[in-house]
Structure formats: structure tokens, C-alpha cells
Design an enzyme around this catalytic site. Structure first.
Site, PDB file in Angstrom:
ATOM      1  N   ASP A  11      51.532 -32.507  -9.005  1.00 33.41           N
ATOM      2  CA  ASP A  11      52.436 -32.904  -8.192  1.00 33.41           C
ATOM      3  C   ASP A  11      53.555 -33.602  -9.027  1.00 33.41           C
ATOM      4  O   ASP A  11      53.456 -33.548 -10.228  1.00 33.41           O
ATOM      5  CB  ASP A  11      51.518 -34.096  -7.290  1.00 33.41           C
ATOM      6  CG  ASP A  11      52.581 -35.118  -6.441  1.00 33.41           C
ATOM      7  OD1 ASP A  11      53.320 -34.241  -5.768  1.00 33.41           O
ATOM      8  OD2 ASP A  11      52.322 -36.106  -6.066  1.00 33.41           O
ATOM      9  N   TYR A  43      61.042 -35.180  -7.389  1.00 33.07           N
ATOM     10  CA  TYR A  43      61.716 -33.770  -7.070  1.00 33.07           C
ATOM     11  C   TYR A  43      62.600 -33.706  -6.146  1.00 33.07           C
ATOM     12  O   TYR A  43      63.539 -32.885  -6.104  1.00 33.07           O
ATOM     13  CB  TYR A  43      60.549 -32.765  -7.053  1.00 33.07           C
ATOM     14  CG  TYR A  43      59.633 -32.490  -8.278  1.00 33.07           C
ATOM     15  CD1 TYR A  43      59.774 -33.058  -9.414  1.00 33.07           C
ATOM     16  CD2 TYR A  43      58.874 -31.297  -7.982  1.00 33.07           C
ATOM     17  CE1 TYR A  43      58.942 -32.635 -10.500  1.00 33.07           C
ATOM     18  CE2 TYR A  43      57.820 -30.914  -9.092  1.00 33.07           C
ATOM     19  CZ  TYR A  43      58.185 -31.472 -10.156  1.00 33.07           C
ATOM     20  OH  TYR A  43      57.286 -31.257 -11.368  1.00 33.07           O
ATOM     21  N   GLY A  44      62.475 -34.637  -5.166  1.00 29.56           N
ATOM     22  CA  GLY A  44      63.328 -34.533  -3.843  1.00 29.56           C
ATOM     23  C   GLY A  44      64.963 -34.511  -4.299  1.00 29.56           C
ATOM     24  O   GLY A  44      65.486 -33.929  -3.291  1.00 29.56           O
ATOM     25  N   THR A  76      57.669 -31.121  -1.925  1.00 31.47           N
ATOM     26  CA  THR A  76      58.994 -30.588  -2.168  1.00 31.47           C
ATOM     27  C   THR A  76      58.763 -29.187  -3.016  1.00 31.47           C
ATOM     28  O   THR A  76      59.581 -28.050  -2.457  1.00 31.47           O
ATOM     29  CB  THR A  76      59.962 -31.560  -2.961  1.00 31.47           C
ATOM     30  OG1 THR A  76      60.211 -32.659  -2.528  1.00 31.47           O
ATOM     31  CG2 THR A  76      61.217 -30.987  -3.465  1.00 31.47           C
ATOM     32  N   GLU A 153      51.704 -47.509  -3.030  1.00 25.29           N
ATOM     33  CA  GLU A 153      51.823 -47.757  -4.431  1.00 25.29           C
ATOM     34  C   GLU A 153      51.424 -49.204  -4.599  1.00 25.29           C
ATOM     35  O   GLU A 153      50.787 -49.662  -5.743  1.00 25.29           O
ATOM     36  CB  GLU A 153      53.047 -47.492  -4.916  1.00 25.29           C
ATOM     37  CG  GLU A 153      53.238 -45.838  -4.908  1.00 25.29           C
ATOM     38  CD  GLU A 153      54.275 -45.041  -6.208  1.00 25.29           C
ATOM     39  OE1 GLU A 153      54.882 -46.313  -6.749  1.00 25.29           O
ATOM     40  OE2 GLU A 153      54.178 -44.158  -6.282  1.00 25.29           O
ATOM     41  N   CYS A 185      53.780 -36.464   3.584  1.00 26.57           N
ATOM     42  CA  CYS A 185      53.830 -36.835   2.327  1.00 26.57           C
ATOM     43  C   CYS A 185      52.406 -37.213   1.719  1.00 26.57           C
ATOM     44  O   CYS A 185      51.674 -37.966   2.383  1.00 26.57           O
ATOM     45  CB  CYS A 185      54.672 -38.070   1.987  1.00 26.57           C
ATOM     46  SG  CYS A 185      54.821 -39.205   0.712  1.00 26.57           S
ATOM     47  N   THR A 186      52.090 -37.165   0.333  1.00 24.82           N
ATOM     48  CA  THR A 186      50.710 -37.147  -0.038  1.00 24.82           C
ATOM     49  C   THR A 186      50.534 -38.653  -0.193  1.00 24.82           C
ATOM     50  O   THR A 186      49.402 -39.031  -0.357  1.00 24.82           O
ATOM     51  CB  THR A 186      50.525 -36.352  -1.527  1.00 24.82           C
ATOM     52  OG1 THR A 186      51.898 -37.086  -2.345  1.00 24.82           O
ATOM     53  CG2 THR A 186      50.639 -35.097  -1.436  1.00 24.82           C
ATOM     54  N   HIS A 187      51.475 -39.619  -0.155  1.00 27.65           N
ATOM     55  CA  HIS A 187      51.208 -40.948  -0.264  1.00 27.65           C
ATOM     56  C   HIS A 187      50.676 -41.698   1.143  1.00 27.65           C
ATOM     57  O   HIS A 187      49.932 -42.570   1.378  1.00 27.65           O
ATOM     58  CB  HIS A 187      52.607 -41.882  -0.540  1.00 27.65           C
ATOM     59  CG  HIS A 187      52.735 -42.034  -2.153  1.00 27.65           C
ATOM     60  ND1 HIS A 187      53.251 -40.795  -2.713  1.00 27.65           N
ATOM     61  CD2 HIS A 187      52.969 -43.041  -2.700  1.00 27.65           C
ATOM     62  CE1 HIS A 187      53.674 -40.961  -3.794  1.00 27.65           C
ATOM     63  NE2 HIS A 187      53.227 -42.383  -4.063  1.00 27.65           N
TER      64      HIS A 187
END
Length: 265
Positions: A11, A43-44, A76, A153, A185-187
Site C-alpha cells: 500500500d 499516491y492519489g 489508487t 489514524e 479506502c483501506t482506512h
């Protein structure tokens, strides 16, 4: 390839550890190598060419560790670089966008799906494009949820503040014809409980992490490559500040990350 070779996961940062968490739950006897490209996150904001270059560099790093499959946990990179990765490597390569889109189309009852994602992912239209290619009559509603990542986070994933932020971004879906919400989204899986509280039981929540874990399990079984390790390898790499990944990683992974090694890409 052999069954007890590790699975590589990458990631742009720490969020992909929710995908790793799903893999550990679904495939507990598999060794894993995780790389968070924390030096180059996010990355976005990068061009497709740059993202593809990053993904190919990481793919080569993971293959140098003899992995038997690669999971692209970054939405992304998953939407941009899968074809390039598959052209370069002869191991199975799966992405969270593809898996999540497939699962949402399987789950939806009325063909109306909402995608909650970062602003960059929403702008890319990756999930909507992939679902529309597979089912022409699907209706896709996209919602950018920029406050979800900082909440995740900071660890503020339940309680009044989390519910208020979720409601700010998603409450209008509750009275719409949407019957499925894909967390793009992985979050976002860390906020799943708060999302469920706000949207209620009528809307089914799909997690791309669970979807890619299921797809990988089926693929490895089909190819006779399932691992059988009682004490599988767990290795973590970061391209910048391993200590931050170690601290945040335990929150996203749901268990202690004992050691993170630094790597230059």
C-alpha cells in the site's frame, strides 16, 4: 511456486494493514510480507505513469522475496497499475478495487451501490467504471469522505464524534435507494461500526479487504498453493519512518507489529 511461500501485500501507507488483517483472518497459515510506501504517500496526487512506476518497483521488491502472490492494497495503485504488474510477473496479482467492485455487485439487491472513498479515488471514478463494465444497469453513487482518514489514524472510530462525521458524509444515503455501501479506502473498515450505526441495517456494507481475501483464498485453493504453516512469517517494511508504521500499524492490524524494517525503493 510452492504453498508455503509468502504472500506479498503493498500500500502507499499504513491503511493497507486492514487488508493484511483480513488476509490473516481468512488465511491464518499463510506467511505475509507487507510494504508500506510511506516515503511517497499519498499516491492519489501522482500521475498514472508515476504510480505505475512505484507499483512496479514494489512488485520487484516483493518478488525478490519469492512471494507466490501479490495483493495491491492501495485503491489508487489497484485502479492504475494492475495490468502493468500482471504483464511483468507470473504470479497471481489481485487488487482491492477489482475485488471490492465484484463483491458489491454480488451483494446489491436493487443494483444501487454507494462508494465511500477518498477525494482522489472518487475523482478517478475507478470503482464506478469497474462496476459499470461488469453490469450496465448498475447505479453508482460516489461519496468523498475526507474526514474518515484522520479519524482512523487518530483512533477516533466510535462514539459521538465518529458518528457525527459519518452522518455528515453519508446520512443522506439512508433515505435513498442505495442498498449497498462499498468502503473504497483501506482506512474505512476501522469506522465500520460507526457507519453501520448511522446507515442502519437496510444498507449492506462491503469491505474490499474481506473481498480480496476471499478471492485470494479461492485462487490459491484452485491452484493448490494454500499454505500450511503453523507459525507463518510476518514481515513488515516501510520506505520511510518505520517507527510510525509500527505505532499506527498495531491499530490498523488489530495486533502488535513487533518490528518494521526500513527499505529504500
Amino acid at each position: 511456486m510452492k504453498g508455503n511461500q509468502a504472500i506479498g501485500v503493498f500500500d502507499s501507507g499504513v491503511g493497507g494493514l486492514t487488508v493484511l488483517r483480513a488476509l490473516h483472518a481468512r488465511l491464518p497459515k499463510e506467511g505475509t510480507i507487507y510494504l508500506g510506501d510511506t516515503a511517497r504517500v499519498p499516491y492519489g496526487t501522482k500521475s498514472p505513469e508515476t504510480i505505475t512506476r512505484y507499483a512496479l518497483e514494489i512488485g520487484r521488491f516483493l518478488r525478490s522475496h519469492d512471494v507466490k502472490a501479490i495483493v495491491v492494497a492501495c485503491s489508487t495503485a489497484s485502479s492504475v497499475a494492475l495490468d502493468a504488474l500482471r504483464a511483468e510477473h507470473d504470479v497471481p496479482i489481485l487488487g482491492v478495487v477489482e475485488a471490492g467492485a465484484n463483491k458489491a455487485l454480488t451483494v446489491t439487491r436493487g443494483g444501487s451501490v454507494a462508494v465511500a472513498a477518498t477525494e482522489a479515488t472518487v475523482r478517478s471514478g475507478a470503482y464506478a467504471r469497474m462496476m459499470s463494465r461488469r453490469r450496465a444497469d448498475v447505479k453508482v453513487v460516489q461519496r468523498a469522505c475526507p474526514l474518515f482518514v484522520p479519524l482512523a489514524e487518530e483512533g477516533t472510530v466510535e462514539g459521538p464524534l465518529a458518528r457525527a462525521v459519518v452522518a455528515h458524509h453519508l446520512l443522506d444515503l439512508k433515505d435513498s435507494d442505495v442498498d449497498t455501501l462499498l468502503m473504497g479506502c483501506t482506512h474505512y473498515p476501522l469506522l465500520r461500526h460507526a457507519i453501520s450505526e448511522v446507515l442502519g441495517e437496510r444498507i449492506t456494507i462491503v469491505d474490499g479487504a474481506d473481498a480480496v481475501a476471499d478471492e485470494l483464498a479461492a485462487l490459491l485453493s484452485e491452484r493448490g498453493l494454500l499454505g500450511t504453516l503453523e507459525t507463518p512469517l510476518r514481515r513488515y517494511y516501510a520506505s520511510d519512518d518505520p517507527r510510525r508504521m509500527q505505532v499506527l500499524g498495531s491499530r490498523f492490524l488489530g495486533s502488535t507489529v513487533e518490528r518494521v524494517e526500513g527499505v529504500e525503493l
